[in-house]
Design a protein around this motif. Structure first.
Motif, PDB file in Angstrom:
ATOM      1  N   ASP A   1      64.202  15.854  12.774  1.00  0.00           N
ATOM      2  CA  ASP A   1      65.742  15.606  12.843  1.00  0.00           C
ATOM      3  C   ASP A   1      66.172  16.367  14.224  1.00  0.00           C
ATOM      4  N   HIS A   2      67.355  16.034  14.334  1.00  0.00           N
ATOM      5  CA  HIS A   2      68.357  16.706  15.437  1.00  0.00           C
ATOM      6  C   HIS A   2      67.725  16.539  16.856  1.00  0.00           C
ATOM      7  N   ILE A   3      67.198  15.163  17.079  1.00  0.00           N
ATOM      8  CA  ILE A   3      66.556  15.116  18.363  1.00  0.00           C
ATOM      9  C   ILE A   3      67.654  14.762  19.442  1.00  0.00           C
ATOM     10  N   THR A   4      67.671  15.322  20.561  1.00  0.00           N
ATOM     11  CA  THR A   4      68.890  15.054  21.384  1.00  0.00           C
ATOM     12  C   THR A   4      68.809  13.460  21.520  1.00  0.00           C
ATOM     13  N   PRO A   5      69.814  13.062  21.849  1.00  0.00           N
ATOM     14  CA  PRO A   5      69.921  11.465  21.801  1.00  0.00           C
ATOM     15  C   PRO A   5      69.249  10.991  23.386  1.00  0.00           C
ATOM     16  N   GLY A   6      68.463  10.064  22.976  1.00  0.00           N
ATOM     17  CA  GLY A   6      67.483   9.554  24.192  1.00  0.00           C
ATOM     18  C   GLY A   6      66.268  10.033  24.269  1.00  0.00           C
ATOM     19  N   LEU A   7      65.665  11.214  23.685  1.00  0.00           N
ATOM     20  CA  LEU A   7      64.549  11.636  23.534  1.00  0.00           C
ATOM     21  C   LEU A   7      63.944  11.270  22.268  1.00  0.00           C
ATOM     22  N   GLY A   8      64.347  10.569  21.325  1.00  0.00           N
ATOM     23  CA  GLY A   8      63.582  10.064  20.231  1.00  0.00           C
ATOM     24  C   GLY A   8      62.620   9.111  20.604  1.00  0.00           C
ATOM     25  N   PHE A   9      63.026   8.292  21.451  1.00  0.00           N
ATOM     26  CA  PHE A   9      61.894   7.221  21.822  1.00  0.00           C
ATOM     27  C   PHE A   9      60.801   7.905  22.650  1.00  0.00           C
ATOM     28  N   ARG A  10      60.827   8.936  23.476  1.00  0.00           N
ATOM     29  CA  ARG A  10      60.008   9.771  24.139  1.00  0.00           C
ATOM     30  C   ARG A  10      58.933  10.440  23.141  1.00  0.00           C
ATOM     31  N   ILE A  11      59.679  11.033  22.097  1.00  0.00           N
ATOM     32  CA  ILE A  11      58.741  11.547  21.075  1.00  0.00           C
ATOM     33  C   ILE A  11      57.961  10.388  20.314  1.00  0.00           C
ATOM     34  N   PHE A  12      58.527   9.183  20.093  1.00  0.00           N
ATOM     35  CA  PHE A  12      57.791   8.334  19.356  1.00  0.00           C
ATOM     36  C   PHE A  12      56.603   7.730  20.293  1.00  0.00           C
ATOM     37  N   GLU A  13      56.894   7.885  21.596  1.00  0.00           N
ATOM     38  CA  GLU A  13      55.805   7.315  22.452  1.00  0.00           C
ATOM     39  C   GLU A  13      54.633   8.390  22.545  1.00  0.00           C
TER      40      GLU A  13
ATOM     41  N   LEU B   1      53.201  20.919  16.896  1.00  0.00           N
ATOM     42  CA  LEU B   1      54.842  21.413  17.126  1.00  0.00           C
ATOM     43  C   LEU B   1      55.120  21.927  18.420  1.00  0.00           C
ATOM     44  N   ARG B   2      54.231  22.653  19.057  1.00  0.00           N
ATOM     45  CA  ARG B   2      54.382  23.063  20.364  1.00  0.00           C
ATOM     46  C   ARG B   2      54.740  21.771  21.203  1.00  0.00           C
ATOM     47  N   VAL B   3      54.320  20.960  21.098  1.00  0.00           N
ATOM     48  CA  VAL B   3      54.573  19.814  22.207  1.00  0.00           C
ATOM     49  C   VAL B   3      56.233  19.405  21.808  1.00  0.00           C
ATOM     50  N   LEU B   4      56.597  19.197  20.444  1.00  0.00           N
ATOM     51  CA  LEU B   4      58.059  19.113  20.242  1.00  0.00           C
ATOM     52  C   LEU B   4      58.749  19.896  21.176  1.00  0.00           C
ATOM     53  N   GLY B   5      58.354  21.283  20.856  1.00  0.00           N
ATOM     54  CA  GLY B   5      59.105  22.201  21.359  1.00  0.00           C
ATOM     55  C   GLY B   5      59.202  22.219  23.054  1.00  0.00           C
ATOM     56  N   VAL B   6      58.241  21.459  23.665  1.00  0.00           N
ATOM     57  CA  VAL B   6      58.158  21.223  25.069  1.00  0.00           C
ATOM     58  C   VAL B   6      59.419  20.015  25.377  1.00  0.00           C
ATOM     59  N   ILE B   7      59.141  18.910  24.625  1.00  0.00           N
ATOM     60  CA  ILE B   7      59.983  17.941  24.837  1.00  0.00           C
ATOM     61  C   ILE B   7      61.467  18.097  24.536  1.00  0.00           C
ATOM     62  N   ASP B   8      61.724  18.527  23.322  1.00  0.00           N
ATOM     63  CA  ASP B   8      63.192  19.017  22.725  1.00  0.00           C
ATOM     64  C   ASP B   8      63.208  20.093  21.914  1.00  0.00           C
ATOM     65  N   PRO B   9      63.544  21.223  22.191  1.00  0.00           N
ATOM     66  CA  PRO B   9      63.257  22.430  21.274  1.00  0.00           C
ATOM     67  C   PRO B   9      64.632  22.316  20.524  1.00  0.00           C
ATOM     68  N   THR B  10      65.480  21.384  20.311  1.00  0.00           N
ATOM     69  CA  THR B  10      66.541  21.403  19.313  1.00  0.00           C
ATOM     70  C   THR B  10      66.242  20.689  18.187  1.00  0.00           C
ATOM     71  N   VAL B  11      64.994  20.218  18.162  1.00  0.00           N
ATOM     72  CA  VAL B  11      64.470  19.440  16.906  1.00  0.00           C
ATOM     73  C   VAL B  11      64.361  20.339  15.560  1.00  0.00           C
ATOM     74  N   THR B  12      64.620  19.627  14.541  1.00  0.00           N
ATOM     75  CA  THR B  12      63.970  20.218  13.405  1.00  0.00           C
ATOM     76  C   THR B  12      63.073  19.431  12.761  1.00  0.00           C
ATOM     77  N   VAL B  13      61.771  20.075  12.025  1.00  0.00           N
ATOM     78  CA  VAL B  13      60.999  19.282  11.314  1.00  0.00           C
ATOM     79  C   VAL B  13      61.049  19.505   9.831  1.00  0.00           C
ATOM     80  N   ASN B  14      61.110  18.433   9.187  1.00  0.00           N
ATOM     81  CA  ASN B  14      61.346  18.555   7.823  1.00  0.00           C
ATOM     82  C   ASN B  14      59.969  18.079   6.997  1.00  0.00           C
ATOM     83  N   ILE B  15      59.624  18.543   6.217  1.00  0.00           N
ATOM     84  CA  ILE B  15      58.351  17.940   5.538  1.00  0.00           C
ATOM     85  C   ILE B  15      58.894  17.836   3.980  1.00  0.00           C
TER      86      ILE B  15
END
Length: 142
Positions: free
Chosen positions: A14-26, A64-78
């Protein structure tokens, strides 16, 4: 209004910066998954105005480190039993291995096989990292 059903077990990024969701998806290669994945782009956000969200109906191994490199604003909910059982705030990692590639043709990672790509955080605001071998500076790219 668009509604995406809740998931019973899995992960919500959640809280992915707009436009970075697809980059994370890829990066996570979710297009090759055999489970349900929802990528929501430009969803309304009370805090930021707009955000991207990834809902993954499966427990996958996330770096999770990779997510911090791509977009450190995200929150991961389990998610378990349709409830958030854990919230993880992400921040840029101090160092990463085999996440980025050094493009310097004279770097040992380019000339020697089997050398692990290592980078250290240089600037938290700019999200810039430097190669541990040749000191070239990079921002993460897909």
């Amino acid at each position: 209004m668009l509604y995406i059903d809740s998931i019973s077990k899995g992960i919500v990024i959640d809280h992915i910066t707009p436009g970075l969701g697809f980059r994370i998806f890829e990066y996570l290669k979710l297009d090759k998954s055999d489970f349900t994945v929802a990528l929501i782009i430009n969803a309304p956000s009370k805090k930021e105005g707009r955000k991207d969200v990834l809902k993954i109906e499966n427990n996958i191994d996330l770096d999770l480190r990779v997510l911090g490199v791509i977009d450190p604003t995200v929150t991961v909910n389990i998610i378990r039993d349709e409830k958030i059982v854990e919230k993880i705030k992400i921040s840029p990692p101090e160092s990463v291995e085999d996440v980025m590639k050094c493009k310097n043709p004279r770097c040992v990672t380019s000339t020697e096989k089997g050398v692990i790509q290592k980078f250290s955080l240089l600037d938290k605001e700019e999200l810039s990292y430097k190669c541990d071998y040749c000191d070239n500076i990079y921002n993460w790219e897909v």
